[in-house]
Scaffold this motif. Structure first.
Motif, mmCIF file in Angstrom:
data_model
loop_
_atom_site.group_PDB
_atom_site.id
_atom_site.type_symbol
_atom_site.label_atom_id
_atom_site.label_comp_id
_atom_site.label_asym_id
_atom_site.label_seq_id
_atom_site.Cartn_x
_atom_site.Cartn_y
_atom_site.Cartn_z
ATOM 1 N N PHE A 141 4.628 13.456 -5.156
ATOM 2 C CA PHE A 141 5.209 14.877 -3.980
ATOM 3 C C PHE A 141 3.954 14.848 -2.919
ATOM 4 O O PHE A 141 2.946 13.890 -2.695
ATOM 5 N N THR A 168 0.695 22.322 -5.664
ATOM 6 C CA THR A 168 2.264 22.870 -5.369
ATOM 7 C C THR A 168 1.523 24.479 -6.902
ATOM 8 O O THR A 168 1.609 23.993 -8.079
ATOM 9 N N ASN A 182 2.705 12.923 -10.041
ATOM 10 C CA ASN A 182 2.083 13.692 -9.298
ATOM 11 C C ASN A 182 1.848 12.627 -7.965
ATOM 12 O O ASN A 182 2.165 13.272 -6.908
ATOM 13 N N MET A 185 0.649 20.204 -9.564
ATOM 14 C CA MET A 185 1.466 20.691 -9.639
ATOM 15 C C MET A 185 1.847 21.415 -10.489
ATOM 16 O O MET A 185 3.078 21.908 -10.691
ATOM 17 N N HIS A 228 9.208 19.957 -6.390
ATOM 18 C CA HIS A 228 9.376 19.016 -6.266
ATOM 19 C C HIS A 228 10.858 18.479 -6.279
ATOM 20 O O HIS A 228 11.040 17.927 -6.972
ATOM 21 N N THR A 277 -2.090 15.020 -6.627
ATOM 22 C CA THR A 277 -1.498 16.362 -6.424
ATOM 23 C C THR A 277 -1.451 17.369 -8.033
ATOM 24 O O THR A 277 -1.133 16.738 -9.236
#
Length: 245
Positions: A245, A55, A242, A21, A118, A19
């Motif tokens: 998430f 994200t 990470n 972010m 998050h 992920t």
């Protein structure tokens, strides 16, 4: 005949991070992607490097980028619809990167809900020239509002080179640290890379982000495979968040 002596570029693979972010993929609302077509191209490129979720975190910096829930959600909807049209199946959320300015103070004063990366994690940044004189107070107010601060790219605040103890203060105050991956490959200069490795040695890094703005960032990430040893050690430590998430 000199080809033999050229440094070979090594392709990166960030699938272990999964992920991203921290990025600027939403079209047309800050200094990141200018339009939907660019956003899609950048997302395709990041997916080829192993990313599965995003994200994205447009700037909220009131003197320059007066983004709100409304502008961010509108750009997010446009991007999601375009991805659906292109049949690109990917999970992409919208949060924000908050600049610690007077507007941010007002958001907290007004109890305006913040966009989190998050759960209750809020990504924050401040000037590369000098830190806010009341930085600790701002972070405390953020925590008192029920959020946990995540400091974006702490290795890029070069004025901390001669005051590294301040990193201890921020950590002890409950601040999480997010490292820019490109800081490991001298993209922002040798000083940022040295600070990045200092923070890694201190075991202060909690999150990894691309901070992707444009194609140049993507191209540099693509050929940053020489940093994978450091990245894999961070992932193997079990401290990088990470994956949750």
């Amino acid at each position: 005949m000199f080809e033999f002596f050229k440094k070979k570029k090594v392709l990166a693979n960030f699938s272990g991070i999964s992920t991203d972010m921290h990025s600027h993929l939403l079209p047309g609302i800050d200094d990141g992607s200018p339009d939907v077509e660019t956003s899609i191209a950048l997302i395709r490129g990041l997916m080829e490097l192993g990313y599965k979720k995003f994200t994205t975190t447009p700037h909220i910096m009131w003197d320059i980028y007066q983004n709100t829930h409304e502008t961010i959600n509108a750009a997010h909807t446009v991007l999601k619809n375009a991805l659906k049209k292109e049949k690109i199946k990917v999970n992409i959320r919208a949060a924000a990167e908050y600049f610690l300015d007077d507007h941010f103070d007002q958001l907290l004063e007004d109890k305006t809900p913040l966009l989190t990366i998050h759960n209750n994690l809020v990504l924050v940044e401040f000037s590369f020239v000098n830190s806010p004189f009341d930085l600790k107070e701002k972070l405390f107010k953020l925590q008192m509002s029920g959020y946990q601060p995540v400091l974006a790219h702490p290795e890029r605040y070069l004025y901390f080179r001669d005051n590294k103890e301040f990193y201890n203060t921020l950590k002890n105050a409950g601040c999480l640290f997010q490292l820019n991956l490109l800081s490991l490959s001298n993209y922002y200069g040798k000083a940022s890379t040295e600070l990045a490795h200092y923070l890694i040695k201190k075991e202060y890094i909690d999150l990894l982000g691309t901070d992707l703005h444009h194609e140049r960032h993507l191209e540099s990430l693509r050929f940053s495979g020489s940093t994978m040893g450091t990245i894999n050690k961070l992932l193997d430590s079990g401290k990088i968040l990470n994956g949750s998430f």
